[in-house]
Design a protein around this motif. Structure first.
Motif, PDB file in Angstrom:
ATOM      1  N   LEU A  33       0.937  -1.258   0.195  1.00 12.87           N
ATOM      2  CA  LEU A  33       0.005  -0.053   0.040  1.00 12.87           C
ATOM      3  C   LEU A  33       0.784   1.297   0.070  1.00 12.87           C
ATOM      4  N   ARG A  41       0.861   4.360  -2.793  1.00 15.59           N
ATOM      5  CA  ARG A  41       0.608   5.620  -2.578  1.00 15.59           C
ATOM      6  C   ARG A  41       1.876   6.694  -2.858  1.00 15.59           C
ATOM      7  N   SER A  93       2.118   7.510  -6.825  1.00 17.28           N
ATOM      8  CA  SER A  93       1.140   8.550  -6.892  1.00 17.28           C
ATOM      9  C   SER A  93       1.745   9.866  -6.611  1.00 17.28           C
ATOM     10  N   ASP A  94       2.427  10.024  -5.485  1.00  9.50           N
ATOM     11  CA  ASP A  94       3.272  11.358  -5.203  1.00  9.50           C
ATOM     12  C   ASP A  94       4.267  11.500  -6.313  1.00  9.50           C
ATOM     13  N   ARG A 104       3.200  12.576  -9.508  1.00 10.66           N
ATOM     14  CA  ARG A 104       2.709  14.080  -9.466  1.00 10.66           C
ATOM     15  C   ARG A 104       3.853  15.089  -9.387  1.00 10.66           C
ATOM     16  N   TYR A 159       8.716  30.006   0.444  1.00 12.76           N
ATOM     17  CA  TYR A 159       7.876  30.161  -0.611  1.00 12.76           C
ATOM     18  C   TYR A 159       6.944  31.567  -0.428  1.00 12.76           C
ATOM     19  N   ARG A 214       5.508  28.096  -7.025  1.00  7.91           N
ATOM     20  CA  ARG A 214       4.386  27.142  -6.728  1.00  7.91           C
ATOM     21  C   ARG A 214       4.576  25.692  -6.877  1.00  7.91           C
ATOM     22  N   ARG A 246       4.911  22.723  -4.236  1.00  3.20           N
ATOM     23  CA  ARG A 246       4.312  21.284  -4.432  1.00  3.20           C
ATOM     24  C   ARG A 246       4.969  20.235  -4.537  1.00  3.20           C
ATOM     25  N   HIS A 306       4.664  17.114  -1.793  1.00  2.31           N
ATOM     26  CA  HIS A 306       4.798  15.393  -2.257  1.00  2.31           C
ATOM     27  C   HIS A 306       5.685  14.660  -1.686  1.00  2.31           C
ATOM     28  N   ASN A 310       4.495  14.191   1.680  1.00  2.00           N
ATOM     29  CA  ASN A 310       3.741  13.007   1.714  1.00  2.00           C
ATOM     30  C   ASN A 310       4.463  11.557   1.670  1.00  2.00           C
ATOM     31  N   TYR A 324       4.322   5.484   7.948  1.00  2.00           N
ATOM     32  CA  TYR A 324       3.367   4.461   7.789  1.00  2.00           C
ATOM     33  C   TYR A 324       3.853   2.894   7.861  1.00  2.00           C
ATOM     34  N   ASP A 328      -0.988   6.021  10.380  1.00  2.00           N
ATOM     35  CA  ASP A 328      -1.318   7.088   9.309  1.00  2.00           C
ATOM     36  C   ASP A 328      -1.163   8.318   9.976  1.00  2.00           C
ATOM     37  N   ARG A 371      -0.977  11.123   8.154  1.00  2.00           N
ATOM     38  CA  ARG A 371      -1.187  12.117   7.026  1.00  2.00           C
ATOM     39  C   ARG A 371      -2.163  13.197   7.901  1.00  2.00           C
ATOM     40  N   HIS A 372      -2.195  14.322   7.789  1.00  2.00           N
ATOM     41  CA  HIS A 372      -2.822  15.583   8.442  1.00  2.00           C
ATOM     42  C   HIS A 372      -2.564  15.741   9.978  1.00  2.00           C
TER      43      HIS A 372
END
Lengths: 246, 246
Positions: free
Chosen positions: A92, A96, A99-100, A103, A171, A200, A204, A208, A211, A218, A224, A226-227
């Motif tokens: 997992l 994940r 995906s980062d 991006r 930034y 910008r 970003r 990422h 992340n 994790y 987890d 995140r946040h």
């Protein structure tokens, strides 16, 4: 396990370990390519090198294809091997992370496009020092995040989360300075905006990488984060490791 | 299946179906909340309503918590139920979709912050019509993407992918017009930039809705269409459905 089934099981388990090792290796290879794309995009901007920027743009499909291939392999492992506990978390976390990384590849491509526009329109009168500086920081974050993944190193992951806070501050301050400059020299607005979009995109890339670092925590600790706030994550890592205890 | 094991298996299988249905329902509930956040953020901007914008900002943690809860449930299902074929795809599609919904939530929060800044600095002289228009389009895309998920409707998903192409064009043209305006009225640069960041956030919401639509196609047809061209995806959907044939 009975002695009769042992050789067969050992074979299965060896092959399974090999597959798990392989997705991690492929993720790190994808990370290496993405790191190179980010580095080249920043160089192309700083050195106004259209050809290098164009290469970044053209290479993005390689990043995309790696994401699809790795995800496919992860799905195959989930379907056939039905991994549990830390193996499931690795699969997992890898999906994940792809995906980062994909991006981040997109953001590198955006930087390359703005670098190409700046070669066409003429260099912006300001902002390159800031792009170089923040660019250096986020490349460092990305490298650290990938190394943390390679070594299951939660302390290095935590350092990445901390770096992200510094990048966000840099930034905001760089953006404010560029807005002031645009007001003083409106003819440069379009060119300075290209640099603002680059900043910008770099910010970003920092997010990422952040992340990716959360993925490592994790993967290693099973929580987890995140946040969660930096302080909460830092405190949780000081607690004894209870992975797979449940 | 022997008659002896049937009642037990039926019970397990009923509970499994119930769990699968539950994660889909929860995903759609998360989608409903995110849709509302996007709608409120746009209203707050258009109507210069500080209180509504602040609500959006404060509600973002609810979106984040839903992502964590749904992902945890998906991991639990993978570990305990070891789903295969279309069930495995549903679990993976749900976890991918929560990631895009969470990022749409982030973009709504960014729009809300810019709306708040514009209330403080005074309204921008341009850009609201464009924000309203593109805002309407991407909300529509998001709704369609969620409906496509609810109904396993690949044709509606395809329509979302098509809408995204229109949004990207509108976004580029609106941005160009705002750059020209800033050059004519440099005193408005800071306020117009707030609107430009809003437009960028809306364009990103379109991209994430596009990803949700790609998830639906993956879920229903089993093919990973990320990074494929619209034409290629359209052609692939005209082929007979071969899901679970392999």
């Amino acid at each position: 396990m009975t002695p009769t089934t042992a050789p067969h099981s050992t074979h299965i388990s060896r092959q399974f370990n090999h597959e798990m090792e392989a997705i991690r290796t492929r993720l790190l290879a994808m990370g290496g390519l993405v790191e190179q794309q980010v580095g080249n995009a920043i160089s192309a901007l700083i050195e106004s090198d259209y050809a290098v920027a164009d290469d970044v743009r053209l290479n993005d499909h390689r990043v995309n294809q790696m994401q699809i291939d790795i995800d496919e392999e992860c799905t195959r492992i989930l379907a056939r091997r039905q991994p549990a506990a830390s193996d499931l978390r690795l699969v997992l976390a890898v999906t994940r992370a792809t995906s980062d990384l994909e991006r981040i590849g997109d953001e590198a491509q955006k930087i390359a496009r703005h670098a190409m526009q700046l070669v066409e329109e003429g260099a912006a009168p300001r902002g390159y020092a800031e792009a170089r500086h923040i660019g250096y920081q986020v490349r460092h974050m990305l490298q650290d995040a990938l190394n943390a993944f390679a070594r299951f190193d939660t302390q290095l992951a935590l350092a990445v989360l901390q770096e992200d806070q510094a990048v966000d501050m840099e930034y905001r301050s760089a953006t404010r300075a560029l807005v002031t400059f645009m007001m003083e020299d409106p003819r440069a607005i379009s060119r300075v905006l290209n640099i603002m979009w680059v900043l910008r995109a770099l910010e970003r890339i920092g997010d990422h990488s952040n992340n990716l670092a959360e993925c490592v925590i994790y993967l290693v600790r099973g929580t987890d984060v995140r946040h969660a706030s930096f302080e909460a994550i830092e405190a949780s890592l000081e607690e004894p490791d209870r992975r797979d205890a449940t």
